[in-house]
Structure formats: structure tokens, C-alpha cells
Design a protein around this motif. Structure first.
Motif, PDB file in Angstrom:
ATOM      1  N   ILE A 179      -4.850  -0.007  11.615  1.00  0.00           N
ATOM      2  CA  ILE A 179      -3.950   0.878  10.883  1.00  0.00           C
ATOM      3  C   ILE A 179      -4.765   1.682   9.875  1.00  0.00           C
ATOM      4  O   ILE A 179      -5.543   1.123   9.097  1.00  0.00           O
ATOM      5  CB  ILE A 179      -2.867   0.084  10.112  1.00  0.00           C
ATOM      6  N   GLU A 180      -4.553   2.973   9.888  1.00  0.00           N
ATOM      7  CA  GLU A 180      -5.206   3.864   8.925  1.00  0.00           C
ATOM      8  C   GLU A 180      -4.161   4.292   7.901  1.00  0.00           C
ATOM      9  O   GLU A 180      -3.123   4.847   8.258  1.00  0.00           O
ATOM     10  CB  GLU A 180      -5.769   5.076   9.666  1.00  0.00           C
ATOM     11  N   ILE A 181      -4.430   4.030   6.624  1.00  0.00           N
ATOM     12  CA  ILE A 181      -3.455   4.326   5.574  1.00  0.00           C
ATOM     13  C   ILE A 181      -4.017   5.404   4.656  1.00  0.00           C
ATOM     14  O   ILE A 181      -5.159   5.292   4.190  1.00  0.00           O
ATOM     15  CB  ILE A 181      -3.116   3.071   4.730  1.00  0.00           C
ATOM     16  N   ASP A 182      -3.230   6.439   4.392  1.00  0.00           N
ATOM     17  CA  ASP A 182      -3.654   7.489   3.476  1.00  0.00           C
ATOM     18  C   ASP A 182      -4.048   6.882   2.131  1.00  0.00           C
ATOM     19  O   ASP A 182      -3.294   6.086   1.552  1.00  0.00           O
ATOM     20  CB  ASP A 182      -2.516   8.501   3.256  1.00  0.00           C
ATOM     21  N   ALA A 229       0.851  -1.190   0.000  1.00  0.00           N
ATOM     22  CA  ALA A 229       0.000   0.000   0.000  1.00  0.00           C
ATOM     23  C   ALA A 229       0.885   1.237   0.000  1.00  0.00           C
ATOM     24  O   ALA A 229       1.801   1.348   0.820  1.00  0.00           O
ATOM     25  CB  ALA A 229      -0.906   0.010   1.229  1.00  0.00           C
ATOM     26  N   HIS A 230       0.635   2.158  -0.923  1.00  0.00           N
ATOM     27  CA  HIS A 230       1.402   3.398  -1.002  1.00  0.00           C
ATOM     28  C   HIS A 230       0.673   4.482  -0.228  1.00  0.00           C
ATOM     29  O   HIS A 230      -0.423   4.900  -0.600  1.00  0.00           O
ATOM     30  CB  HIS A 230       1.608   3.818  -2.462  1.00  0.00           C
ATOM     31  N   GLY A 231       1.272   4.915   0.861  1.00  0.00           N
ATOM     32  CA  GLY A 231       0.658   5.949   1.691  1.00  0.00           C
ATOM     33  C   GLY A 231       1.178   5.870   3.108  1.00  0.00           C
ATOM     34  O   GLY A 231       1.670   4.822   3.541  1.00  0.00           O
ATOM     35  N   LYS A 232       1.060   6.956   3.826  1.00  0.00           N
ATOM     36  CA  LYS A 232       1.505   6.980   5.225  1.00  0.00           C
ATOM     37  C   LYS A 232       0.517   6.202   6.083  1.00  0.00           C
ATOM     38  O   LYS A 232      -0.698   6.376   5.967  1.00  0.00           O
ATOM     39  CB  LYS A 232       1.618   8.411   5.745  1.00  0.00           C
ATOM     40  N   ALA A 233       1.040   5.344   6.932  1.00  0.00           N
ATOM     41  CA  ALA A 233       0.201   4.544   7.815  1.00  0.00           C
ATOM     42  C   ALA A 233       0.355   5.025   9.249  1.00  0.00           C
ATOM     43  O   ALA A 233       1.438   5.423   9.669  1.00  0.00           O
ATOM     44  CB  ALA A 233       0.590   3.073   7.717  1.00  0.00           C
ATOM     45  N   ARG A 234      -0.755   5.012   9.970  1.00  0.00           N
ATOM     46  CA  ARG A 234      -0.718   5.389  11.385  1.00  0.00           C
ATOM     47  C   ARG A 234      -1.622   4.450  12.175  1.00  0.00           C
ATOM     48  O   ARG A 234      -2.639   3.963  11.651  1.00  0.00           O
ATOM     49  CB  ARG A 234      -1.149   6.845  11.577  1.00  0.00           C
ATOM     50  N   LEU A 235      -1.218   4.173  13.395  1.00  0.00           N
ATOM     51  CA  LEU A 235      -2.005   3.292  14.256  1.00  0.00           C
ATOM     52  C   LEU A 235      -3.108   4.085  14.945  1.00  0.00           C
ATOM     53  O   LEU A 235      -2.880   5.199  15.434  1.00  0.00           O
ATOM     54  CB  LEU A 235      -1.106   2.650  15.310  1.00  0.00           C
ATOM     55  N   THR A 236      -4.292   3.491  14.984  1.00  0.00           N
ATOM     56  CA  THR A 236      -5.373   4.093  15.777  1.00  0.00           C
ATOM     57  C   THR A 236      -5.610   3.299  17.057  1.00  0.00           C
ATOM     58  O   THR A 236      -6.211   3.796  17.995  1.00  0.00           O
ATOM     59  CB  THR A 236      -6.670   4.170  14.958  1.00  0.00           C
TER      60      THR A 236
END
Length: 459
Positions: A123-126, A111-118
Motif C-alpha cells: 500500500i502506498e500512502i500519500d 495514517a492521514h492520506g489517500k492509500a492505493r494498492l501497488t
């Protein structure tokens, strides 16, 4: 129906993350990887690989001088910066593509995009929505540290931008004394740029053996790099003629480019580590145990984001150990002791084990074997000197440190590292027959203990 979308979600497609993801996917696990930039990470895209290409390009000016001493007539040689950048970018794109294909061939999704943990499993990926995973691996690496309160700091570049300068500057000021700083000092100097290296400490390469540090400084200055020690930037002013660096010791230097190489920091910003409950160290790195596990039961981290040993091969081995432990039920912890390193300065450095100072602290009494000599390559001209140094623990007779400055030092140190990792003694080391004529043979022919001047040695 599976409880989570994936068995493993890796944040970061650098060397460590890719190795872990591939091995995990090959075990049959459902694996996904998120990368916000290009696949390959710092090493492939904006670090070791393009930097080594730049080293190769810059060394030719020195080779041309040596060639003349051997009878070659070389006239009209010139360097085309734009052509080099084009060829370098083609090769980087090719290597990045190989990383992508390797992931896909192993069965991992990308997946291309910044990932952040919620939270610890989400994981939420742009541009790619929200995914869940049973296990998560943080492998986001590091990034250059830039000063935030220095007047004029916005006019400076980091190592990231150095790979994409539209024009080769005539003059550059490089701030820093670590391996990135000395490597770029050699690169730009070799490409014909007027280089000033400024470092706040008493010598470059803090943490390396003191003889190595002083020797490299001497050799860099012989090649034309101006080294300013005990000083640091007070401000950078933009002028009609370029940039003026004002230093703490009162000196000023004009240049076209100012480059900061002041260290790197773990890239943890915006990853949502707080939401998942992941603890950081006092230095802002992800805190992990010997198995790269964080304080959260299902989250691990490898590579520079953990700030253990920030080297690409270390990240790869950490990623492999993680996969072996978690997905193959073969518990494995990477041993961070006695890891060899190379500095692609000019001349280059190979180092493994303890410095003399560290050995004296850890071992007590040590014997030192040291040689400074002109490499055979420069017998017909030039005043370059190489340094070879062995540090031996008197109590065990083990070789606990090996340090080389000179042609092919990084190639030599790989082999030396095997012996030192296995606990070789000086007697065993000396029993190895030399390969002649080479610089490496000096390592196994040093018999006399080194005594510093003032302690019995005759100059």
C-alpha cells in the motif's frame, strides 16, 4: 522478523472500516488504517449524523404551528443558519475525535492520506510512504454521483456541499427521488426555503412500498414542497438572478441553488484495485462473497464500496463479521435479509421486509392490512395523516412487511424488525397488547383486511 509491516491494513476510516480495525487490533493483530479525509466516514462527517441534526433544526417550524393549536403563543421565532452550522461542526468534530481515540485505544495506527494498492500486499500512502500488509480491507464507502454531460452541471451542488452552504438559500431545486432527496426537501422546506423537488420517475422512493411512496408525496406537498414528477434536468443556466433549471418536459424553475441527489457510487477511483487484481461488479462496486472476501485471497471489502445494502449499521455489521471470521476464527457472514431502514423525510418513514408488490411476486397470495389516520398529536389542528401497513404471506401467515409513515416511525420500525426477523405470524402479532395512546398501537389493532377501491371496498 515479520514478513509484513502489518497483519491488517484498512483503507477507509468510516463506520465499517473502524469497527473492523478496532476488533482486529483488540485480538492482538498489528493494524493500520488510512483515511484521506476526516475519520468517521460519510455517516459521521457528511451523512446520517449532520443530516439528522438538520432534520431536527428544520422540524421546529412545524412544531411551532402545532404548538399554536395547543394554546402556545410563539412570536418572533427565527432561525440562525450560521449559528446552527457552528454548533453542528463542533459536534461532528467531537464525534470524529471519538473515532480516532477508539482506534488508538485499541492499538491501531492511523495514517492521514489517500492509500492505493501497488500489488496485493503493498500500500502506498500519500505523505506516509509505502507499507505492506498480510491482509487488506477496502472500506472507502461511496460518494454522490454527479451528471457529467449535462450543460451547466458545474453550477450544481451535491449533498456533500449542502452541509456547508455559507448562506441559507431562498429557493432551491433538488433533483432526485431517493431518500437523500426527500430528506433534504423536508429540511430546506422546514427552514423556510422555497423547495422544488424534481424526479424523472412516476413517484419518489423507488423500491419502497407504493402506498408509502404516494403517501409521502401527498404529505410533502401539504407542507409546501413542490413536487415535479416525470421530468429531469436538460440544462442549468446561470443568470443575474441565480440559476435557471430547464427540464425535459419544457418547464423552467429559477432558484438560488440546484442540488443533485441522483444516487451514490462506490468510491474505488485511484485505489489501485487493478494492480492488486481485485474484480469489480458491472456497477463498479468491489465484488465480494458472503464473507466480504474479494477474488484476491488476502483482500476483503465492506460497506458502501461493495454496494450491497448501503446503510451505516450494515457496514458496521459487515466489518464486525469480517473481524470475527479472520481474526477470531469465528466464521460469520452478515445476513442481508430483512434489514430495517428509516427515511428521515417529513413525515418520516420506517420500513422493514417486503413491499406489497415484492411480496406478491415472492409469496403469491398476500393479505394487506392498512390504516390511514390523523395522529393524536394533530387533533387540535393540521391535516397530516399517518400510514401504517402490514403485508402478510397467506401461506405461512407470517408478517413479511411492515411500513409506517408518521411521527416516530423510525423508532417504531426497530422493534417491528425484531419480530419480523424472527418470523412472527399475524396471530402472534395480534396477540401483543397495545400501548395506549400511541400511534404504534395501530400496528397491533388492525384486524380487517384491506381491499383496494374497485375490489369491494366502500369509499
Amino acid at each position: 522478523m515479520a514478513k509484513y509491516d502489518y497483519d491488517l491494513f484498512v483503507i477507509g476510516a468510516g463506520s465499517g472500516g473502524v469497527r473492523a480495525a478496532r476488533l482486529a487490533a483488540m485480538s492482538g493483530a498489528r493494524v493500520a488504517v488510512a483515511e484521506e479525509h476526516r475519520v468517521g466516514g460519510t455517516c459521521v462527517i457528511r451523512g446520517c449524523v449532520p443530516k439528522k441534526f438538520m432534520v431536527y433544526a428544520s422540524e421546529f417550524s412545524h412544531h411551532f404551528k402545532t404548538a399554536k393549536s395547543y394554546g402556545w403563543s410563539i412570536e418572533g421565532a427565527k432561525f440562525d443558519w450560521a449559528y446552527f452550522l457552528e454548533e453542528k461542526d463542533k459536534e461532528i468534530a467531537r464525534l470524529s475525535g471519538i473515532y480516532v481515540r477508539n482506534l488508538q485505544n485499541a492499538g491501531a495506527e492511523l495514517a492521514h492520506g489517500k492509500a492505493r494498492l501497488t500489488d496485493a500486499h503493498t500500500i502506498e500512502i500519500d505523505k506516509a510512504g509505502t507499507k505492506t500488509a498480510d491482509k487488506i480491507l477496502i472500506a472507502t464507502g461511496g460518494r454522490p454521483w454527479m451528471p457529467k454531460n449535462l450543460p451547466g452541471a458545474e453550477f450544481a451542488i451535491s449533498s456533500n456541499e449542502a452541509f456547508h452552504l455559507t448562506e441559507l438559500p431562498k429557493r432551491i431545486v433538488i433533483a432526485g427521488g431517493g431518500y437523500i432527496a426527500v430528506e433534504f426537501a423536508g429540511i430546506f422546506n422546514g427552514l423556510g426555503v422555497d423547495v422544488t423537488l424534481v424526479h424523472r420517475g412516476p413517484n419518489v422512493l423507488r423500491g419502497f412500498d407504493d402506498d408509502v411512496r404516494s403517501h409521502l408525496t401527498e404529505e410533502m406537498e401539504k407542507r409546501g414542497v413542490k413536487v415535479m414528477l416525470g421530468a429531469q434536468h436538460a440544462a442549468i443556466d446561470k443568470t443575474a438572478g441565480g440559476l435557471t433549471s430547464r427540464f425535459s418536459d419544457g418547464h423552467e424553475v429559477e432558484s438560488d441553488v440546484v442540488m443533485f441527489c441522483l444516487g451514490r457510487e462506490p468510491y474505488v477511483e485511484g485505489l489501485g484495485l487493478e494492480a492488486a487484481g481485485v474484480k469489480l461488479t458491472d456497477k463498479g462496486a468491489v465484488a465480494v462473497d458472503e464473507y466480504s472476501k474479494t477474488n484476491v485471497a488476502n483482500i476483503w471489502a465492506v460497506g458502501d464500496v461493495t454496494d450491497r445494502i448501503n446503510l451505516t449499521p450494515v457496514a458496521i455489521r459487515e466489518g464486525q463479521a469480517f473481524a470475527e471470521t479472520v481474526f477470531y476464527d469465528r466464521p460469520m457472514a452478515f445476513d442481508h435479509e430483512t434489514v430495517a431502514s428509516a427515511v428521515f423525510s417529513q413525515p418520516p418513514i420506517g420500513s422493514v421486509g417486503l413491499s406489497e408488490a415484492d411480496a406478491r411476486k415472492q409469496c403469491g397470495k398476500v393479505d394487506i392490512y392498512l390504516a390511514r389516520l390523523k395522529p393524536m398529536k394533530y387533533a387540535f389542528g393540521g391535516d397530516e395523516r399517518s400510514l401504517l401497513k402490514l403485508v402478510v404471506d397467506c401461506a405461512t401467515e407470517k408478517v413479511v412487511g411492515c411500513h409506517v409513515v408518521g411521527p416516530d416511525a423510525p423508532e417504531m420500525i426497530q422493534m417491528a424488525a425484531i419480530a419480523i426477523k424472527m418470523g412472527v405470524t399475524k396471530t402472534q402479532w395480534d396477540a401483543t397488547c397495545a400501548v395506549h395512546p400511541t400511534l404504534a398501537e395501530e400496528l397491533v389493532t388492525m384486524r380487517e383486511k384491506y381491499v383496494p377501491l374497485g375490489l369491494g371496498q366502500v369509499a
